[in-house]
Design an enzyme around this catalytic site. Structure first.
Site, PDB file in Angstrom:
ATOM      1  N   PHE A 182      -4.012   4.810  -1.894  1.00 23.01           N
ATOM      2  CA  PHE A 182      -4.551   4.090  -2.683  1.00 23.01           C
ATOM      3  C   PHE A 182      -3.393   3.656  -3.360  1.00 23.01           C
ATOM      4  CE2 PHE A 182      -2.893   8.305  -4.327  1.00 23.01           C
ATOM      5  CZ  PHE A 182      -2.303   7.339  -6.113  1.00 23.01           C
ATOM      6  N   LYS A 183      -2.180   4.025  -3.455  1.00 17.62           N
ATOM      7  CA  LYS A 183      -0.953   3.591  -4.274  1.00 17.62           C
ATOM      8  C   LYS A 183      -0.556   1.845  -3.870  1.00 17.62           C
ATOM      9  CE  LYS A 183       0.643   8.136  -4.803  1.00 17.62           C
ATOM     10  NZ  LYS A 183       1.535   8.923  -4.613  1.00 17.62           N
TER      11      LYS A 183
END
Length: 486
Positions: free
Chosen positions: A112-113
């Site tokens: 998700f980063k």
């Protein structure tokens, strides 16, 4: 839009100042002085937007057009999401028994980063090209941040990135995603320590104000406001995907379950709440449960040691973004936050004031999951849906499976607020492809795409930092050497 430190010891800065600072000079974290609020009409309009368009709208509230013209901002965000594999950037999978999994991992590194760091990399490049500057980026990673940060700036001539990873605490794939990037501006260090220990030399370098200023040090960890800002978008998108209607009064509530390590995603959720989004937040953690203990008992204290778990990116004992949450809930009381955080820094143990704990427990619910809980959730999700969860996503699924009827699990809250009719969305921070050992532990078979399999045959480059070695000095020397090439 002005930004202030949570500890109140520095003057206001604009978005550019917050972007390039990481930690504030007084040790605090930057937050917007005023959080904008949205009315029902704005929410209804936003509900029709795609994820990229939603990101543009939200970021424009926190980045003034005088600083970045709106058309330029739109272009930067489009460029940031151009490498994502899914046409919608992120995707909601609706599974059996009301399990809604929001897949945030369709970026280059399957985590998700990539969402926030791809945008942050574009923002950095915009300002650096405009002002002909060079920066030195310091990143400590528990697994996913390092590779996402590297991908966001690799090959850029006006940035050098120095990444510290905890040797033996990342999965093989996580480590290879960092060490196989052979670029002149990428410097990877593998330290024989845990995630919290590798943060110490980074804090030391930022605390050396003269050194930090001379070499333009900055951070891409979630101390950086830009990352929190982009992560707010997840919560709006999750709400719009899961709410049954925007035509009722009051607006329906959606429960969002957030796997939590350093606390960036849950902080973003708290800000979304303050903006007027009707969400109920659940912070779910692994056996490193300081946030769970803080929510339940007001006990913000370290355990004896960091526990190695299957959800390794959440093996964190010092979730620095809790400082931002306490600042929000205290009514921006920077004096109180400074006092509390300095006490925690000294004693590694803190009992929240009763009023602040009450506000925290009204804002967040919490749950912790053991490795056995993680494995059971992964197995059940596969058996019922033929869907592979990563161990971090499985922490959220464990909460979902443990509370199928909305049963009350916190004595301070009425069970009436946990009715099963409330839609629930579990954030999935990473793909299972990065966690083969956990998949095998659950008795399942990893599904590896070619680009992941290819990592094992690629050249690697990193510098080993042994225990007893002065890690901060080793970093200083490499930063100085890299600066001679500017």
């Amino acid at each position: 839009m002005e930004y202030v430190s949570t500890r109140g010891g520095v003057g206001v800065v604009d978005f550019e100042g917050a972007l390039f600072s990481g930690y504030a000079a007084d040790g605090g974290l930057f937050m917007p002085r005023h959080v904008p609020s949205l009315d029902r009409d704005s929410l209804r309009r936003w509900s029709r937007l795609s994820y990229p368009e939603l990101a543009k709208e939200l970021c424009s509230l926190f980045i003034t057009a005088e600083l970045v013209p709106r058309s330029t901002l739109n272009d930067l965000i489009d460029r940031a999401f151009s490498r994502f594999r899914h046409k919608d950037v992120i995707h909601l999978s609706r599974l059996k028994d009301g399990l809604n999994v929001l897949e945030l991992w369709h970026g280059v590194t399957y985590a998700f980063k990539d969402l926030s760091l791809s945008c942050t990399g574009q923002f950095l490049q915009y300002f650096l090209e405009k002002e002909q500057k060079h920066v030195t980026i310091l990143v400590g990673t528990s697994g996913d941040t390092g590779s996402s940060a590297i991908e966001s700036v690799r090959g850029q001539k006006n940035m050098d990135i120095f990444v510290l990873l905890p040797k033996g605490f990342c999965t093989q794939i996580q480590e290879l995603q960092m060490t196989t990037v052979i670029e002149d501006n990428v410097h990877v260090f593998a330290a024989r320590g845990n995630s919290d220990e590798i943060d110490a030399p980074i804090k030391d370098l930022f605390a050396d104000v003269d050194f930090a200023r001379k070499y333009n040090l900055m951070s891409l960890n979630s101390v950086n406001w830009s990352r929190i800002m982009v992560q707010i978008v997840h919560h709006f998108y999750a709400y719009f995907q899961c709410t049954p209607s925007l035509d009722t009064t009051p607006l329906p509530v959606v429960e969002i379950v957030v796997p939590t390590g350093g606390g960036g995603n849950i902080t973003a959720g708290c800000i979304a709440q303050k903006m007027g989004l009707p969400i109920r937040l659940v912070a779910v953690v692994n056996s490193n449960d300081i946030i769970h203990r803080t929510v339940q008992h007001g006990d913000f204290s370290l355990s004896e040691s960091v526990k190695a778990t299957l959800a390794s990116a959440m093996d964190i004992q010092e979730p620095y973004n809790v400082e931002r949450i306490l600042w929000l809930l205290s009514g921006s009381d920077s004096h109180l936050v400074k006092t509390l955080m300095e006490r925690f820094s000294e004693l590694k143990s803190l009992k929240l004031p009763a009023d602040l704990h009450r506000k925290l427990s009204e804002t967040l619910r919490s749950c912790s999951a053991s490795d056995e809980d993680i494995v059971r959730a992964m197995k059940r999700c596969w058996e019922e849906n033929r869907y592979l969860l990563c161990p971090h996503s499985a922490v959220a699924a464990h909460y979902h499976y443990s509370h199928p009827d909305g049963a009350c699990f916190h004595q301070k809250f009425s069970c009436l607020s946990f009715l099963s009719s409330t839609p629930r969305c579990c954030l999935a921070p990473a793909s299972a492809v990065k966690f083969q050992d956990a998949v095998h532990r659950a008795g399942l078979v990893p599904q590896l795409p070619p680009e992941i399999t290819a990592l094992t045959a690629m050249e690697t480059r990193s510098t080993l930092l042994e225990r007893g070695q002065d890690w901060a000095q080793a970093l200083r020397e490499r930063i100085v050497a890299a600066a001679q090439q500017w």
